[in-house]
Design an enzyme around this catalytic site. Structure first.
Site, PDB file in Angstrom:
ATOM      1  N   LYS A  83     -10.690  51.329  29.537  1.00 34.37           N
ATOM      2  CA  LYS A  83     -11.707  52.388  29.606  1.00 34.37           C
ATOM      3  C   LYS A  83     -12.792  52.236  28.553  1.00 34.37           C
ATOM      4  O   LYS A  83     -13.949  52.569  28.789  1.00 34.37           O
ATOM      5  CB  LYS A  83     -11.039  53.756  29.491  1.00 34.37           C
ATOM      6  CG  LYS A  83     -10.324  54.005  28.183  1.00 34.37           C
ATOM      7  CD  LYS A  83      -9.413  55.211  28.244  1.00 34.37           C
ATOM      8  CE  LYS A  83      -8.147  54.932  28.986  1.00 34.37           C
ATOM      9  NZ  LYS A  83      -7.171  54.096  28.268  1.00 34.37           N
TER      10      LYS A  83
ATOM     11  N   GLY B  50      -5.364  57.180  35.224  1.00 33.70           N
ATOM     12  CA  GLY B  50      -4.122  56.431  35.381  1.00 33.70           C
ATOM     13  C   GLY B  50      -3.825  56.130  36.832  1.00 33.70           C
ATOM     14  O   GLY B  50      -4.586  55.433  37.512  1.00 33.70           O
TER      15      GLY B  50
ATOM     16  N   ASP C 226     -10.863  59.116  23.732  1.00 31.50           N
ATOM     17  CA  ASP C 226     -10.372  58.534  24.977  1.00 31.50           C
ATOM     18  C   ASP C 226     -10.965  59.277  26.171  1.00 31.50           C
ATOM     19  O   ASP C 226     -11.428  58.663  27.141  1.00 31.50           O
ATOM     20  CB  ASP C 226      -8.841  58.608  25.010  1.00 31.50           C
ATOM     21  CG  ASP C 226      -8.265  58.224  26.354  1.00 31.50           C
ATOM     22  OD1 ASP C 226      -8.129  57.016  26.610  1.00 31.50           O
ATOM     23  OD2 ASP C 226      -7.948  59.128  27.151  1.00 31.50           O
TER      24      ASP C 226
ATOM     25  N   LYS D 100     -13.647  58.258  29.497  1.00 30.43           N
ATOM     26  CA  LYS D 100     -13.379  58.550  30.907  1.00 30.43           C
ATOM     27  C   LYS D 100     -14.462  59.428  31.514  1.00 30.43           C
ATOM     28  O   LYS D 100     -14.828  59.263  32.683  1.00 30.43           O
ATOM     29  CB  LYS D 100     -12.006  59.205  31.035  1.00 30.43           C
ATOM     30  CG  LYS D 100     -10.870  58.287  30.624  1.00 30.43           C
ATOM     31  CD  LYS D 100      -9.543  59.021  30.539  1.00 30.43           C
ATOM     32  CE  LYS D 100      -8.428  58.098  30.087  1.00 30.43           C
ATOM     33  NZ  LYS D 100      -7.137  58.810  29.921  1.00 30.43           N
TER      34      LYS D 100
END
Length: 394
Positions: free
Chosen positions: A93, A122, A189, A193
């Site tokens: 990512k 995922g 993170d 995304k």
């Protein structure tokens, strides 16, 4: 299809395992020919090599699967593979968020595919679902729980009335959180995304300079207070579009008890898009883990091998970040000496079990994050969360 896997860690070994077991006619068509490992490591399998050129120069190798993580050498290897006429599938990512437009354009120039379903959600077919929705609708709103680690922590703090540090250690022991959990608990993170998702939805490569606020300073007393008010808290990524203007943010959000997000447990994710004709469309499933992520990678490879048609993104739109587009109500826990940061805001004060909580009305998200940066200088343990308002949430 002959495949080269770059990296043989958790996800790379999961891809190899699914192909090795080959339960379906589709997976039986896949064959791992090379596995790239670091120089100096033992080659425990006959397919292992430590030179990327062994893969790049193999004309019989159709597809490269990048599971190394990080920016370099992943960025270089992906471009080299695409320019060598090989399809590329990745779960990375960080590198995709940064170089998405470059990778897609390079793939088009070299008449190959670049697929990245496993980067976001995922095992959830989120990218595929977003692509399909975009064939009919302009997507004007995306929000959701994009990170299993942070969701596990918040869910278990709520359920067991536990301290943040205790649940973080538990998540680390189970493999949900890294030794350095910063990317998960500070929202970086999720930022990657969200960039990937918004870039696809808006046909514009969204920069990373939007507000991000994580859960590092949340306490079990905060969670008790939010439950007292009828809310559950989740770390959420949100983006909204109006014409050629957009807003993006990552922050903790308070959901009423009956919302799906409030009832998303453990390391599960739920992501919502909104389009004019489809309305709200939700995607739920395991957002991380060895086999769910590997499953998404193998799905991409099967699509390539079966020549399945997909929506092709062109980054042709000129979009502008609007600091005032997203407005929210907030609850802030901080010390009295930090109240001055909100002197321009309309707020009420509530005291609960010795802690003071400000209820702040309709503040621009970007401005609120600026306020909190000032607050954290005085009160580094302060915490904030926005309040979800349903389909019309700003």
């Amino acid at each position: 299809m002959n495949i080269a896997i770059l990296g043989y860690g958790t996800v790379g070994s999961g891809v190899a395992l699914i192909i090795e077991q080959a339960h379906t006619p589709f997976t039986k068509k896949l064959h791992v020919k090379h596995i790239l490992i670091r120089k100096g490591k033992n080659k425990i399998l006959s397919t292992m090599c430590d030179d990327i050129h062994t893969i790049l120069n193999d004309k019989d190798c159709d597809t490269v699967v990048e599971t190394m993580g990080g920016i370099e050498p992943a960025h270089t290897y992906i471009l080299q593979a695409l320019k060598s006429g090989k399809h590329v599938v990745t779960a990375n990512k960080a590198v995709v968020a940064k170089y998405l437009q470059e990778f897609i354009e390079c793939a088009k120039e070299n008449h190959v595919k670049f697929y990245f379903e496993a980067t976001t959600g995922g095992g959830i077919p989120w990218i595929e679902g977003l692509d399909k929705a975009m064939r009919i609708d302009e997507i004007d709103h995306i929000y959701g729980i994009f990170n299993g680690t942070s969701n596990y922590i918040l869910d278990h703090m709520e359920r067991y009335n536990a301290d943040f540090d205790k649940i973080l250690k538990e998540a680390q022991s189970l493999g949900y959180a890294e030794a350095d959990p910063s990317a998960d608990i500070d929202g970086f993170d999720i930022r990657n995304k969200l960039r990937i998702s918004a870039s696809l939805a808006y046909a514009f490569h969204v920069p990373e300079d939007f507000p991000v606020y994580g859960i590092r300073t949340i306490t079990k007393q905060d969670i008790t207070y939010f439950k007292h008010l009828g809310y559950h808290i989740r770390l959420v990524a949100k983006t909204k579009r109006q014409g050629n203007k957009y807003g993006c943010v990552v922050e903790p959000v308070l959901f009423p008890q009956n919302e799906i997000e409030s009832n998303t447990k453990n390391n599960y994710n739920v992501i919502t898009l909104h389009g004019k004709t489809i309305g709200d469309l939700k995607f739920y499933g395991q957002g991380a883990g060895k086999l769910p992520t590997a499953n998404a990678i193998v799905q991409d490879m099967i699509d390539i091998n079966e020549n399945t048609t997909r929506f092709e993104t062109s980054f042709t739109n000129q979009m502008h970040y609007d600091k005032s587009l997203c407005l929210c109500d907030y609850i802030v826990r901080t010390s009295t000496k930090a109240f001055g940061a909100f002197s321009d805001c309309s707020y009420t004060l509530d005291t609960y079990q010795g802690c003071e909580y400000l209820h702040i009305k309709k503040v621009a998200v970007y401005l609120m994050h600026q306020y909190m940066r000032e607050v954290m200088k005085t009160d580094p343990n302060a915490f904030m969360a926005s309040i979800f308002e349903g389909e019309n949430d700003d």
